[in-house]
Design an enzyme around this catalytic site. Structure first.
Site, short mmCIF file in Angstrom:
data_model
loop_
_atom_site.label_atom_id
_atom_site.label_comp_id
_atom_site.label_asym_id
_atom_site.label_seq_id
_atom_site.Cartn_x
_atom_site.Cartn_y
_atom_site.Cartn_z
N ARG A 117 6.85 16.59 22.49
CA ARG A 117 5.96 17.53 23.19
C ARG A 117 6.29 18.99 22.92
NH1 ARG A 117 7.38 14.06 28.24
NH2 ARG A 117 9.27 14.22 27.01
N GLY A 131 6.14 12.77 -8.66
CA GLY A 131 6.48 12.37 -10.03
C GLY A 131 7.67 11.42 -10.09
N GLN A 181 -0.05 6.03 3.33
CA GLN A 181 1.16 5.20 3.21
C GLN A 181 0.76 3.71 3.26
OE1 GLN A 181 1.51 8.10 5.75
NE2 GLN A 181 1.70 9.02 3.75
N ASN A 229 2.43 13.97 2.61
CA ASN A 229 3.30 12.97 1.96
C ASN A 229 2.44 12.01 1.14
OD1 ASN A 229 2.21 12.03 4.39
ND2 ASN A 229 4.00 10.83 4.97
N LYS A 257 -5.49 3.35 -2.45
CA LYS A 257 -6.42 3.59 -1.33
C LYS A 257 -7.48 4.62 -1.70
CE LYS A 257 -2.75 4.60 1.10
NZ LYS A 257 -1.67 4.12 0.23
N GLY A 258 -7.03 5.73 -2.35
CA GLY A 258 -7.96 6.81 -2.67
C GLY A 258 -9.10 6.32 -3.53
N VAL A 317 -9.72 -3.19 -11.81
CA VAL A 317 -9.14 -3.49 -13.13
C VAL A 317 -8.85 -2.24 -13.94
CG1 VAL A 317 -10.11 -5.82 -13.27
CG2 VAL A 317 -11.49 -3.89 -14.05
N GLY A 318 -8.79 -1.10 -13.27
CA GLY A 318 -8.47 0.15 -13.95
C GLY A 318 -8.63 1.29 -12.96
N GLY A 328 -0.48 10.89 -1.55
CA GLY A 328 -1.10 11.34 -2.80
C GLY A 328 -2.11 10.28 -3.18
N HIS A 329 -3.37 10.56 -2.98
CA HIS A 329 -4.42 9.56 -3.22
C HIS A 329 -5.20 9.95 -4.48
CE1 HIS A 329 -4.41 8.20 1.28
NE2 HIS A 329 -3.24 8.07 0.68
N ASP A 364 0.76 3.75 -2.03
CA ASP A 364 0.30 3.89 -3.41
C ASP A 364 -0.42 2.65 -3.93
OD1 ASP A 364 1.48 6.40 -3.43
OD2 ASP A 364 3.39 5.62 -4.16
N THR A 380 7.97 5.87 7.13
CA THR A 380 7.48 7.20 7.46
C THR A 380 7.44 7.33 8.99
OG1 THR A 380 5.81 8.87 6.93
CG2 THR A 380 5.00 6.63 7.39
#
Ligand code: GDP
Ligand code: IMO
Ligand code: MG
Length: 449
Positions: A170, A326, A248, A65, A43-44, A436-437, A67-68, A40, A263
């Site tokens: 496998r 959330g 992650q 898993n 990255k997105g 910055v935002g 959320g970007h 978190d 993870t």
């Protein structure tokens, strides 16, 4: 920085292909962007900002898993399996072989994007070797967590661990399996999982999960499945450039993170090689992204965690609630011991610092420069941070300025520049980008080499 240093020494220029004076061709047009903390980091947002510089954007590990979050034109989007290059026109986005894909969640994501005016079908390619998260993987995830009781990992419940377990043992099913005799393979896998679920006395209702899962399969089949390792390497040969998007963060890496509270994939730079089939020598810049403070969701050690009103202020100012679940994120000061370790493991060439605006009102800011482990001070990241690790802090004056409207580096207050210099000295790597935002526009690129 190390990257530019290498090129200067070799007398070479990069991108898209270059010839060294020694006379051999070297491809260096794969860059990797990955998280240095517990996920978190933002990255997105940054992948979206950097995408215009690249031809291909590829996810290489993890699954829903992740959320970007991206924001532009007053709209907010959260991506889980789809790469964050999808909003910049004319780019190829690829879900690589190292990713685990849940068709049901994928369908929901595709439909949401379509409803918001971003249809994907012709711009997203999926590796045949990506593993499928089956409905029973999610049940097994829940059963494993329940069995762990107080020592549960606090997973996202998306079936990530069981799917990677099947891959490594496998037993997994891959996207390419959908093309041939899938029903038999699916039934065998489900039967095996149900035996385990019964042994664990876990009660469940598979039918509704299977219904949405198979609806997801129909949606998935509308996409083109590719041999992504061939596709990407051919693109590289043709001089195209690739941005690999990590999910992650390094401290959640299955080998180097705060095991067992991690993870189930390699979130580090090497994961881009195994998760896409690109050779290590192709990797050029490694962008290591971190928050100006630190957060974590789920259980597990977090040496600089704050339980007081400062921690709450970080959570409130930074809206630190999981973009998928959330869940409130645990908040604390930046941990330079962990960051140095992450920089080392990933060979980070440039740093990207996020969310400094969250600390705009702080009189002083603390940074953990060392750990005290059983009374002994160390700057080295220890084998186990689960117990007895006490942070040693340095205090830095805050900047007490609203950073969210700052447009260029020239407008940085002196105290903020001091904070940047302090971090660069401590970490030994330059900070290339300051965010910055949350909006695409709230991004300051400090240099372009
Ligand atoms: P990711 O998983 O690494 O892509 O990060 P997430 O999207 O889960 O979490 C980052 C959160 O911070 C998102 O809500 C972003 O919109 C937000 N964000 C990103 N950069 C900034 C920033 O510089 N300042 C603030 N205030 N929010 C940011
Ligand atoms: P992005 O890509 C933050 C955490 C979970 C849990 C642990 C294991 O958005 O940064 P898993 O479901 O993977 O088996 O859970 O890892 N976790 C994340 N934390 N950001 C993420 O992704 C995460 N993905 C998994 O909270 O502690
Ligand atoms: Mg996230």
């Amino acid at each position: 920085m190390s990257n530019s240093g290498i090129h200067e020494a070799d007398g070479c220029s990069i991108r898209p292909l270059f010839v060294c004076h020694k006379g051999f061709h070297k491809q260096m047009n794969v860059d990797v962007l990955l998280g240095l903390q517990w996920g978190d980091e933002g990255k997105g947002k940054v992948v979206d900002v950097l995408t215009p510089e690249y031809d291909l954007v590829c996810r290489f590990q993890g699954g829903p898993n992740a959320g970007h979050t991206l924001e532009f034109n007053g709209q907010k989007y959260v991506l889980r399996s789809v790469p964050s290059g999808i909003f910049q026109g004319g780019k190829v986005n690829i879900i690589g072989n190292g990713v685990v894909l849940d068709p049901a969640l994928f369908k929901a994501e595709v439909e949401q994007l379509k409803a918001s005016g971003h249809p994907l079908t012709n711009r997203l390619l999926i590796s045949k070797k990506a593993h499928l998260i089956l409905p029973t993987h999610r049940l097994l995830d829940a059963a494993n967590e329940a069995a762990k009781g107080n020592s549960k990992i606090g997973t996202t419940g998306k079936g990530i661990g069981p799917t990677y377990t099947d891959k490594i043992s496998r037993n997994g099913l891959r996207v390419g399996d959908l093309l041939d005799n899938f029903d038999a393979k699916y039934k065998a896998a489900i039967a095996r999982h149900e035996t385990i679920l019964h042994q664990m006395n876990f009660s469940y209702d598979l039918a509704p999960l299977e219904k949405t899962w198979f609806e997801g399969i129909e949606c998935l089949k509308e996409f083109t499945f590719i041999d992504s390792e061939h596709y990407i390497n051919q693109a590289l040969k043709a001089g195209k450039s690739v941005l690999c998007e990590g999910a992650q963060g390094t401290m959640l890496d299955v080998d180097f993170g705060s095991y067992p509270f991690v993870t189930s994939s390699n979130t580090i730079c090497a994961g881009a090689c195994t998760g896409l089939g690109v050779a290590p020598r192709s990797i050029g810049n490694v962008y290591g992204i971190f928050k100006a403070y630190c957060t974590r969701v789920g259980s597990g050690p977090f040496p600089t965690e704050l339980f007081d009103e400062t921690g709450q202020a970080l959570r409130d100012n930074g809206h630190e609630y999981g973009s998928v679940t959330g869940r409130p994120r645990r908040c604390g000061w930046v941990d330079l011991v962990a960051l140095r370790y992450a920089i080392m493991i990933n060979g980070v060439t440039d740093l990207i610092m996020m969310k400094s605006d969250v600390m705009d009102n702080f009189d002083t800011i603390k940074a953990c420069v060392a750990y005290r482990v059983k009374g002994v001070e160390t700057e080295d990241f220890p084998f186990d941070i689960n117990e007895g690790v006490e942070p040693v802090y340095t205090e830095i004056p805050g900047w007490k300025t609203d950073m969210s409207h700052v447009q260029s580096e020239n407008e940085f207050p002196e105290e903020f520049n001091n904070y940047l210099s302090f971090l660069e000295d401590e970490l030994g790597v330059r900070i290339k980008i300051v965010s910055v935002g949350p909006d695409r526009e709230q991004t300051i690129i400090r240099y372009n080499d």
